[in-house]
Design an enzyme around this catalytic site. Structure first.
Site, PDB file in Angstrom:
ATOM      1  N   THR A  53       0.848  -1.181   0.000  1.00  0.00           N
ATOM      2  CA  THR A  53       0.000   0.000   0.000  1.00  0.00           C
ATOM      3  C   THR A  53       0.889   1.238   0.000  1.00  0.00           C
ATOM      4  O   THR A  53       2.083   1.163  -0.285  1.00  0.00           O
ATOM      5  CB  THR A  53      -0.965  -0.018   1.210  1.00  0.00           C
ATOM      6  OG1 THR A  53      -1.938   1.012   1.067  1.00  0.00           O
ATOM      7  CG2 THR A  53      -0.220   0.153   2.515  1.00  0.00           C
ATOM      8  N   ASN A  54       0.312   2.405   0.297  1.00  0.00           N
ATOM      9  CA  ASN A  54       1.067   3.649   0.326  1.00  0.00           C
ATOM     10  C   ASN A  54       0.541   4.524   1.459  1.00  0.00           C
ATOM     11  O   ASN A  54      -0.364   4.138   2.193  1.00  0.00           O
ATOM     12  CB  ASN A  54       0.999   4.362  -1.025  1.00  0.00           C
ATOM     13  CG  ASN A  54      -0.438   4.645  -1.453  1.00  0.00           C
ATOM     14  OD1 ASN A  54      -1.154   5.407  -0.823  1.00  0.00           O
ATOM     15  ND2 ASN A  54      -0.867   3.992  -2.539  1.00  0.00           N
ATOM     16  N   ARG A  55       1.084   5.725   1.579  1.00  0.00           N
ATOM     17  CA  ARG A  55       0.815   6.574   2.740  1.00  0.00           C
ATOM     18  C   ARG A  55      -0.421   7.461   2.595  1.00  0.00           C
ATOM     19  O   ARG A  55      -0.696   8.277   3.475  1.00  0.00           O
ATOM     20  CB  ARG A  55       2.029   7.455   3.028  1.00  0.00           C
ATOM     21  CG  ARG A  55       3.238   6.706   3.545  1.00  0.00           C
ATOM     22  CD  ARG A  55       4.398   7.662   3.792  1.00  0.00           C
ATOM     23  NE  ARG A  55       3.986   8.768   4.669  1.00  0.00           N
ATOM     24  CZ  ARG A  55       4.709   9.861   4.831  1.00  0.00           C
ATOM     25  NH1 ARG A  55       5.834  10.025   4.166  1.00  0.00           N
ATOM     26  NH2 ARG A  55       4.297  10.816   5.646  1.00  0.00           N
TER      27      ARG A  55
END
Length: 247
Positions: A53-55
Site C-alpha cells: 500500500t502507500n501513505r
C-alpha cells in the site's frame, strides 16, 4: 475483499469536513452536476495477511467530496481503505485493490459530468497471491510485481469519458514539469500537484499546498487546511467545466 454493487449511503456519524459546527445550508441541488471522486490508497494483497500500500490518508479526496456536496453537486465517492467518516449525502463505494477501483470507475464514469482522481492507486501489484501466509525463510524474499491498469489514463479512450477530467500528482521533485507531463499524457483538463516531500503538507497532514496545472497556464494556491483548500478547488473545477461548455 469488499463486495461490489450499486452505490449506497453508509450510515455513519455526521462528518462536517471542517465547517465550524456544521452551521450551513447546502446549496440547491437543482443546479448541481454529477461528480465522481476517487480517494485513499489501494491495498494489493501478497498473502492472506500482507499487502502493498502507500501513505495516502484519503483526506484530500474526502474533503473534496464534502465540498462538492456543500456546493450543491451530486457526488459518488469511490475509496480505498481509510479511517475517515464518509461525508453526508455522498454516494459511497468502498474498494480495496486497484483492479476493484478500475472496475467501479469504468462502470460509473460515463454517467458523470466531472471526474476527480485523488486516489493514490498502486502502480504495481503482486503477480500471484499466495493462498497461505508466507513463512520466513532465507535472508531475502523476491516478489514478482506487474503493472496495474491505469485508471486515469483509461478515462478518455477506454472509458469514453467526455466530461471535465481532473488528476492529482503527488511528486517529490520537478513538481510542475511532472504534473504537466501527466496532464498531457493522460488527457486531463487539470492536474492538481503537490510536493509530498515537504513537511507539513500532503500525506497524513490536515494541510496542503498545490499547483493547478492547466493546458495553458499554472496557478498556485497557498498553504491552507485541506478543508479550506477543497472549497477553492471545487470553485476552480466547476469554473473550468463551465468554460469548457461555453467554448
Amino acid at each position: 475483499m469488499h463486495s461490489q454493487g450499486p452505490p449506497r449511503f453508509i450510515p455513519r456519524r455526521a462528518f462536517c469536513w471542517g465547517i465550524p459546527a456544521c452551521h450551513f445550508q447546502p446549496a440547491a441541488q437543482t443546479r448541481g452536476v454529477k461528480v465522481l471522486v476517487t480517494a485513499g490508497p489501494t491495498r494489493e494483497p501478497i498473502d492472506p495477511v500482507r499487502f502493498l500500500t502507500n501513505r495516502s490518508s484519503g483526506k484530500m479526496g474526502y474533503t473534496l467530496a464534502g465540498a462538492f456536496v456543500h456546493e450543491g453537486h451530486s457526488v459518488m465517492l469511490v475509496s480505498g481503505p481509510t479511517d475517515l467518516d464518509v461525508p453526508e449525502n455522498v454516494d459511497y463505494i468502498p474498494v480495496e485493490t486497484a483492479a476493484e477501483m478500475h472496475d467501479v470507475v469504468s462502470r460509473y464514469i460515463g454517467k458523470m459530468d466531472i471526474a476527480v482522481f485523488a486516489a493514490a492507486v498502486a502502480d504495481y501489484t503482486p503477480a500471484t497471491i499466495e493462498p497461505q501466509k508466507i513463512k520466513k525463510s532465507g535472508d531475502t524474499l523476491t516478489l514478482h510485481l506487474v503493472r496495474t491498469a491505469d485508471i486515469l489514463g483509461s478515462a478518455r479512450e477506454k472509458f469514453g469519458f467526455t466530461g471535465t477530467l481532473v488528476g492529482f500528482a503527488a511528486e517529490t521533485e520537478n513538481l510542475e514539469a511532472n504534473a504537466r507531463e501527466k496532464l498531457v499524457r493522460k488527457h486531463c483538463d487539470l492536474v492538481i500537484a503537490n510536493d509530498v516531500s515537504q513537511p507539513g503538507i500532503g500525506f497524513d497532514s490536515d494541510h496542503n499546498q498545490v499547483l493547478l496545472v492547466y493546458p495553458d497556464r499554472t496557478e498556485s494556491l497557498p498553504l491552507a487546511s485541506k478543508h479550506e483548500l477543497s472549497l477553492q478547488l471545487v470553485d476552480a473545477i466547476v469554473a473550468l467545466k463551465k468554460l469548457m461548455v461555453e467554448s
